[in-house]
Design a protein around this motif. Structure first.
Motif, PDB file in Angstrom:
ATOM      1  N   LYS A  47      42.210  45.094  36.514  1.00 17.80           N
ATOM      2  CA  LYS A  47      40.880  45.002  35.932  1.00 17.80           C
ATOM      3  C   LYS A  47      40.993  44.887  34.409  1.00 17.80           C
ATOM      4  O   LYS A  47      41.879  45.495  33.810  1.00 17.80           O
ATOM      5  CB  LYS A  47      40.104  46.256  36.329  1.00 17.80           C
ATOM      6  CG  LYS A  47      38.729  46.358  35.777  1.00 17.80           C
ATOM      7  CD  LYS A  47      38.073  47.614  36.318  1.00 17.80           C
ATOM      8  CE  LYS A  47      37.327  48.295  35.208  1.00 17.80           C
ATOM      9  NZ  LYS A  47      36.673  49.513  35.623  1.00 17.80           N
ATOM     10  N   GLY A  69      36.802  42.358  37.280  1.00 17.15           N
ATOM     11  CA  GLY A  69      37.604  42.872  38.379  1.00 17.15           C
ATOM     12  C   GLY A  69      38.870  42.073  38.598  1.00 17.15           C
ATOM     13  O   GLY A  69      39.129  41.077  37.925  1.00 17.15           O
ATOM     14  N   GLY A 110      32.730  40.121  41.210  1.00 16.56           N
ATOM     15  CA  GLY A 110      33.936  40.678  40.615  1.00 16.56           C
ATOM     16  C   GLY A 110      34.100  40.442  39.135  1.00 16.56           C
ATOM     17  O   GLY A 110      35.157  40.715  38.586  1.00 16.56           O
TER      18      GLY A 110
END
Length: 119
Positions: A40, A55, A72
């Motif tokens: 991340k 993400g 994400g």
């Protein structure tokens, strides 16, 4: 390749400040794209003064000046909450604005220059 996708579709090159990218893919017939990175990443954009979280798995459908069904990526901290951004659109014709929409109903608009490479 992630930067090439942004460039090809008229999106700011600094929109995805990623690190240690493992895989990038794009299906031209549908516009589906994916990016996998090792960990991340959090990035602080100076101009809109926003801390953004990316993400490890980023997916979405990219087309001219926009990304839809985004997952994400781009979780911007707003009032101690981290609403995920679902859509990013750059005005066409150009007005110098980029819009971020979340599933939570939050929409934010910033100058496109805020997301130029190196910001």
């Amino acid at each position: 390749m992630a930067i090439s996708l942004l460039e090809e579709f008229g999106l700011p090159l600094g929109l995805l400040p990623l690190a240690d990218v493992i895989e990038v893919g794009f299906v031209s017939s549908t516009g589906y794209m994916w990016i996998v990175q090792k960990k991340k990443v959090e990035h602080n954009f100076k101009i809109p003064s926003k801390l953004v979280s990316y993400g490890t798995d980023i997916t979405g459908y990219v087309s001219k000046k926009q990304i839809k069904k985004l997952k994400g990526v781009l979780k911007a901290k707003e009032l101690m909450l981290w609403p995920p951004v679902n859509e990013i659109t750059v005005d066409d014709p150009p007005t110098g604005k980029i819009h971020f929409k979340s599933l939570a109903g939050i929409t934010k608009t910033f100058p496109v220059e805020a997301f130029a490479a190196g910001q």
